[in-house]
Design a protein around this motif. Structure first.
Motif, mmCIF file in Angstrom:
data_model
loop_
_atom_site.group_PDB
_atom_site.id
_atom_site.type_symbol
_atom_site.label_atom_id
_atom_site.label_comp_id
_atom_site.label_asym_id
_atom_site.label_seq_id
_atom_site.Cartn_x
_atom_site.Cartn_y
_atom_site.Cartn_z
ATOM 1 N N VAL A 300 0.873 -1.228 0.037
ATOM 2 C CA VAL A 300 -0.184 0.034 -0.247
ATOM 3 C C VAL A 300 0.814 1.419 0.000
ATOM 4 O O VAL A 300 0.674 2.039 -0.954
ATOM 5 C CB VAL A 300 -0.950 0.078 1.214
ATOM 6 N N VAL A 301 1.989 1.144 0.835
ATOM 7 C CA VAL A 301 2.929 2.533 0.696
ATOM 8 C C VAL A 301 3.394 2.606 -0.445
ATOM 9 O O VAL A 301 3.769 3.820 -1.160
ATOM 10 C CB VAL A 301 3.757 2.149 2.119
ATOM 11 N N VAL A 303 2.491 1.616 -3.600
ATOM 12 C CA VAL A 303 1.513 2.324 -4.497
ATOM 13 C C VAL A 303 1.300 3.530 -4.413
ATOM 14 O O VAL A 303 1.268 4.398 -5.332
ATOM 15 C CB VAL A 303 0.203 1.439 -4.265
ATOM 16 N N TYR A 304 1.258 4.098 -3.248
ATOM 17 C CA TYR A 304 0.870 5.884 -3.031
ATOM 18 C C TYR A 304 2.149 6.495 -2.987
ATOM 19 O O TYR A 304 1.934 7.793 -3.550
ATOM 20 C CB TYR A 304 0.433 5.886 -1.611
ATOM 21 N N THR A 305 3.327 5.825 -2.802
ATOM 22 C CA THR A 305 4.536 6.727 -2.804
ATOM 23 C C THR A 305 5.490 6.676 -4.093
ATOM 24 O O THR A 305 6.003 7.330 -4.346
ATOM 25 C CB THR A 305 5.322 6.676 -1.558
ATOM 26 N N PRO A 307 4.214 5.471 -7.466
ATOM 27 C CA PRO A 307 3.158 5.010 -8.452
ATOM 28 C C PRO A 307 3.820 4.409 -9.832
ATOM 29 O O PRO A 307 3.232 3.609 -10.587
ATOM 30 C CB PRO A 307 2.311 6.145 -8.830
#
Length: 324
Positions: A300-301, A303-305, A307
């Motif tokens: 999750v980290v 994917v958000y930080t 891309p």
């Protein structure tokens, strides 16, 4: 020129060269367990590359490559125990049989797109897992296949008993297959696959048989996954139904997403990240038994930080120009 005074292309290749040098020298300075882990990461990277051919290059997210990985692993085990222990023979037979299995299953799967394609490939993987469990006369069921002899790279060479020698064999095969995939990425065929990924209807309108292209790359990805399965057998010298299960397929897709969709080096970086997070960080005292949870959080980290993945190669989406 880069800030360090090096040409941009050379600066981009230096990290890859450093990693390759470290992997090559690892058996001389590291213990058997770490060397075996590096060999398994190389195998997972090949599986991730096969996923990347479909997901990153063609735009077909898949959870079914573990099926062809399992076919290759079991094929190599059967060939090694009943026919020959020569590694190149095991690789070729495993890759060809995996591609052959991918042909009818791919003919069905490539007719769909998006979530439907993803679910079809998931079903294919579950069928392969069920076959490995229930076809006991061939696969020995849940007990798996053991007693696999050590691999002989080429006829006339000695068997590879030491983990370091097996690592060199896996690394050599990895580099050959990586070079083949890299050459493929520079062909008009790969450009057509990118066109299908970006706008399939337009490619059909200008006369491209998109279904034949997708089926071809599906079979090629199956052959690559089968070769990875054969290498897995050489490293583990044991095969079980879990080698064709959902967990392995999910790890390979996760490696592609984290490493960078469309990048073959990203597939290796993602495979290393996933494997080390699950099996090394997850076994620390403070995180004992929580490897999957840690992997999910880090995903999750990422994917958000990140891309674009660890390699940052994902193409940005085109933006509309503002009207004057």
């Amino acid at each position: 020129m880069t800030p360090a005074g090096l040409p941009g292309s050379l600066a981009r290749r230096l990290p890859a060269a450093a990693v390759l040098t470290g992997i090559t020298l690892a058996p001389f300075v590291l213990g058997p367990y770490v060397v075996g882990t590096l060999s398994r990461i190389l195998v997972l990277a090949l599986l991730a590359m096969s996923v990347n051919l479909l997901t990153g290059l063609t735009g077909l997210p898949t959870l079914g490559q573990s099926a062809y990985f399992g076919v290759g692993a079991y094929t190599a085990a059967i060939v090694a125990t009943r026919l020959t222990d020569v590694g190149i023979v095991q690789l070729v037979i495993a890759a060809c049989l995996s591609a052959l299995v991918a042909l009818p299953t791919g003919w069905l799967a490539v007719r769909a797109r998006g979530v439907v394609f993803l679910m079809l490939t998931l079903a294919i993987g579950e069928i392969a897992y069920s076959a490995a469990v229930n076809w006991k006369t061939l696969t020995n069921g849940t007990d798996g296949m053991s007693g696999i002899p050590p691999v002989v790279p080429l006829p006339g060479m000695p068997a590879l008993e030491l983990d370091g020698l097996v690592h060199f064999y896996v690394l050599a095969v990895f580099l050959v297959l990586f070079a083949m995939v890299s050459l493929l990425m520079a062909t008009p065929f790969a450009l057509a696959l990118r066109g299908i990924r970006d706008n399939e209807k337009r490619m059909q309108a200008i006369g491209y048989p998109t279904r034949k292209y997708t089926l071809t790359v599906y079979c090629g990805a199956g052959a690559l996954a089968g070769a990875a399965g054969a290498l897995w057998t050489s490293v583990q010298r044991f095969v079980s139904p879990g080698d064709a299960g959902f967990e392995l397929a999910a790890l390979a897709l996760l490696a592609v997403v984290i490493g960078g969709s469309g990048s073959m080096w990203g597939a290796y970086a993602g495979a290393a990240f996933v494997w080390l997070t699950r099996d090394y960080l997850g076994n620390l005292d403070v995180l004992a038994g929580r490897g999957p949870l840690l992997l999910g959080l880090l995903f999750v980290v990422a994917v958000y930080t990140l891309p674009g993945g660890l390699t940052g190669t994902r193409l940005p989406r085109p933006t509309r120009r503002r009207a004057a």
